[in-house]
Scaffold this active site. Structure first.
Site, PDB file in Angstrom:
ATOM      1  N   LYS A 247       0.944  -1.197   0.132  1.00 12.00           N
ATOM      2  CA  LYS A 247       0.028  -0.018  -0.058  1.00 12.00           C
ATOM      3  C   LYS A 247       0.947   1.078   0.055  1.00 12.00           C
ATOM      4  O   LYS A 247       1.509   1.153   0.907  1.00 12.00           O
ATOM      5  CB  LYS A 247      -1.059   0.051   0.945  1.00 12.00           C
ATOM      6  CG  LYS A 247      -1.788   1.334   0.834  1.00 12.00           C
ATOM      7  CD  LYS A 247      -2.616   1.550   2.544  1.00 12.00           C
ATOM      8  CE  LYS A 247      -1.881   2.565   3.114  1.00 12.00           C
ATOM      9  NZ  LYS A 247      -1.794   3.861   2.649  1.00 12.00           N
ATOM     10  N   GLU A 331      10.164   0.565  10.464  1.00 14.11           N
ATOM     11  CA  GLU A 331      11.042   1.954  10.189  1.00 14.11           C
ATOM     12  C   GLU A 331      10.243   3.042  10.564  1.00 14.11           C
ATOM     13  O   GLU A 331       9.608   3.343   9.741  1.00 14.11           O
ATOM     14  CB  GLU A 331      11.693   1.790   8.603  1.00 14.11           C
ATOM     15  CG  GLU A 331      13.001   2.659   8.551  1.00 14.11           C
ATOM     16  CD  GLU A 331      12.948   3.919   8.077  1.00 14.11           C
ATOM     17  OE1 GLU A 331      12.733   4.768   9.245  1.00 14.11           O
ATOM     18  OE2 GLU A 331      12.721   4.323   6.987  1.00 14.11           O
ATOM     19  N   CYS A 365      13.239  10.705   7.327  1.00 11.72           N
ATOM     20  CA  CYS A 365      13.223   9.979   8.775  1.00 11.72           C
ATOM     21  C   CYS A 365      14.275  10.373   9.453  1.00 11.72           C
ATOM     22  O   CYS A 365      14.695  10.125  10.580  1.00 11.72           O
ATOM     23  CB  CYS A 365      12.581   8.692   8.659  1.00 11.72           C
ATOM     24  SG  CYS A 365      13.463   7.633   7.424  1.00 11.72           S
ATOM     25  N   GLU A 508      10.017  15.143  16.100  1.00 13.31           N
ATOM     26  CA  GLU A 508      10.058  14.984  14.802  1.00 13.31           C
ATOM     27  C   GLU A 508       9.443  16.092  14.156  1.00 13.31           C
ATOM     28  O   GLU A 508       8.035  15.935  14.393  1.00 13.31           O
ATOM     29  CB  GLU A 508       9.916  13.602  14.403  1.00 13.31           C
ATOM     30  CG  GLU A 508      10.201  13.326  12.965  1.00 13.31           C
ATOM     31  CD  GLU A 508       9.897  12.223  12.304  1.00 13.31           C
ATOM     32  OE1 GLU A 508       9.065  11.455  12.892  1.00 13.31           O
ATOM     33  OE2 GLU A 508      10.752  11.513  11.462  1.00 13.31           O
TER      34      GLU A 508
END
Ligand code: NDP
Length: 596
Positions: A247, A331, A365, A508
């Site tokens: 997906k 991840e 990331c 983040e």
């Protein structure tokens, strides 16, 4: 790996380009670091000329063909640089996921039994076709994601092809994947079933001692590197003989669907790769599907935790195929430290910082979003960084001069603006190179520059002056190009006077926003760097080899770059510690997750 951002030009550029005279995209002052005399350089537009065809509507890719979704739900995928609708994408339902899993399961026995060298041939063909269609893929990626064409063309797509080439080479060497690998000869013909007993090395072995695939893999990927994440997930899975239901992210499905066309072109057997588009509900249906043997997820830590819980529950209930626990790799996010020691080459480190946080608009990331600079050089680094950042061009991602493109989606821009505002409220000082310091929080609009020029105070700063003249030497407003009227934009910026407790140092942001902090000793640098729930990546700049190895060894991060940053290669494993997830992608280690 990718070419340097286009600022810092040292010679003048003709204002006539591609036959268009005196059409200016803006101007930039080019100067050496530390120099104040400047040559003004005019940029002419350098638009990408390759046109790509985009259908009005896309179905799912199931069983080797594009199919109409079971229910008719769909949503628009837009170009974040123009807000124009590119196509309508199907919202995958549970029935669509069911159909995809059924096709993947049906395709599994033949695919895993295929001689490994034959499987490799498919991967080589895919890699070559990606190279042949590279420009088209790069343009489409840029239109759907907002990343600059220079990056999609020079970084993303070449790495996508490289991943397929690399794992094609592994397909017939899987017996060497784990350390202390079997001595049995490699299998270059068919092999027997999946349920053979475990061998001495801990994984199921056939009579020939060959590792077996996990089975049907559910793969869920984010929007920041849409095509590259497809390659990271698909190439090792296919090399090991697994079949897949993938997906893509809701906002960036187009290149995954274009890759599906390539699978058709190379004759990949039907059902080996299935792509179901949709939002988080589709992802959740994949995670919870009992016919899936392994989940590989890249995305936020928040969603990663939910997935870990769902997989644990399903496995506890014995709901996975054949009663085996579902395998899982995650991840997730990061808040990676980037450490600059006073013995480093500062000019090179500045380039590393730029690559570390402003590459892909900071939507990375492993972005080096916490800059830790030794106290004795922090002012020098801050000034040089400010000067260098002012030369970055923000704007049309399809212009080859652009360094920083559009933010991928409105929700993400709102999230960035939230952090810009909160950071200032907590007392950190915001610098927008070329504009000044402590700008109001609404950096995403075209109003940022005017409000600064007028010297108005920002809401976030309770009536204090916005511009600190002592902080804006060396740059001036006219070095910056105007932002387009439509689209989602955020100029690269950094916070300084940041405390480790500030929100901009802890969470983040996933945007072109850097938090600058100081340290005095090596020990303090290591302590501050590790002071995070994340552990994805880190960077170290020093000219002392012993210091480099000592610090790198003590950093709790899956990847540590030394005197460079954000370098990727298919041979090199990537993954995190702590809340950045577990499992490795890339390299020989990346195959381990796809072997039963
Ligand atoms: P998400 O974690 O929400 O999305 C990643 C993928 O998971 C997407 O395909 C998403 O679908 C899907 N998904 C969402 N909810 C579920 C669920 N409950 N079960 C299964 N799949 C699900 O990240 P976002 O794209 O929303 O980005 C938000 C934040 O995540 C960013 O600001 C950033 O901090 C972080 N992020 C980290 C990345 C990394 O590489 N580590 C990459 C991208 C984001 P959909 O696209 O429809 O939401």
């Amino acid at each position: 790996m990718w070419s340097r951002p286009s600022g810092f030009l040292t010679s003048s550029m003709s204002s006539e380009h591609n036959g268009v005279k005196n059409v200016q995209a803006g101007s930039v002052e080019a100067r050496g670091i530390g120099q104040h005399a400047a040559t003004t350089i005019t940029y002419a537009p350098a638009p990408e000329t390759v046109k790509v065809e985009i259908s009005q509507r896309y179905g799912h890719f199931i069983g080797g063909e594009f199919v109409t979704p079971r229910d008719k739900g769909s949503f628009a995928t837009i170009n974040p640089a123009t807000e124009a609708t590119l196509a309508m994408i199907s919202q995958g339902s549970e029935q669509d996921v069911d159909a995809a899993v059924a096709c993947a399961r049906k395709a599994l026995p033949k695919w895993r039994a295929l001689p490994a060298t034959e499987r490799a041939k498919y991967l080589f063909r895919i890699a070559r076709r990606i190279q042949e269609r590279a420009r088209e893929l790069a343009v489409l990626e840029t239109m759907d994601s907002g990343k600059p064409i220079r990056e999609s063309r020079d970084v993303d797509v070449p790495l996508v092809a490289a991943h397929f080439f690399y794992y094609a080479g592994w397909a017939d060497k899987l017996e060497y994947v784990r350390l202390g690998t079997p001595s049995t000869p490699s299998l270059r013909e068919g092999r027997s079933g999946m349920d053979s007993p475990r061998g001495a090395r801990g994984y199921p072995e056939t009579a020939r001692g060959y590792p077996e695939p996990v089975g049907v893999c559910g793969q869920i990927i984010p929007w920041n590197f849409p095509l590259m994440m497809c390659a990271w997930k698909l190439a090792p899975a296919l090399a090991c003989g697994n079949t897949v239901v993938l997906k893509p992210a809701e906002t960036t499905s187009l290149t995954a669907l274009r890759l599906a066309e390539i699978f058709q072109e190379v004759g990949l057997p039907d059902g080996v790769v299935n792509i179901v588009t949709g939002d988080g509900r589709t992802g959740s249906a994949i995670v919870n599907h009992p016919g899936i043997d392994k989940i590989a997820f890249t995305g936020s830590t928040e969603v990663g935790k939910k997935i870990a819980l769902a997989v644990a529950r399903a496995s506890g209930a014995g709901a996975s195929p054949k009663g085996r626990p579902k395998k899982l790799t995650l991840e997730l996010g990061g808040k990676s430290p980037h450490i600059i020691f006073d013995d480093a080459s500062i000019d090179q480190a500045i380039e590393g910082i730029i690559q570390g946080i402003y590459f892909n608009q900071g939507e990375v990331c492993c972005a080096g979003s916490r800059l830790l600079v030794q106290e004795s050089i922090i002012e020098e680094v801050r000034k040089k960084l400010e000067l260098r950042m002012a030369s970055l061009r923000v704007g049309d991602p399809l212009d080859k001069n652009t360094d920083v493109g559009a933010i991928n989606n409105k929700a993400q821009l709102d999230r960035i603006n939230y952090y810009l505002s909160e950071g200032q409220k907590e007392g950190a000082r915001l610098c927008v190179p070329g504009l000044g310091t402590n700008l109001g929080s609404n950096m995403g609009s075209n109003m940022g520059a005017p409000s600064l020029r007028e010297g108005r105070s920002s809401d976030a700063n309770d009536g204090k002056m916005l511009i600190d003249p002592s902080r804006s030497e060396g740059v001036s407003n006219h070095v910056l190009n105007q932002l387009p009227k439509k689209g989602y934009w955020c100029r690269p910026c950094f916070f300084y006077d940041v405390q480790p407790s500030h929100i901009v140092a802890r969470e983040e942001i996933f945007g072109p926003v850097l938090a600058l902090m100081s340290f005095r000793t090596v020990e303090e640098a290591i302590t501050k760097a590790n002071n995070t729930p994340y552990g994805l990546a880190a960077g170290v700049w020093t000219n002392k080899g012993s210091k480099m190895f000592e610090v790198a060894g003590k950093l709790k991060a899956g990847v540590v770059w030394c005197n460079t940053y954000n370098r990727f290669d298919p041979t090199s494993p990537f993954g995190g510690y702590k809340e950045s997830g577990f499992g490795r992608e890339g390299g020989m280690q990346g195959l381990g997750a796809y072997i039963a």
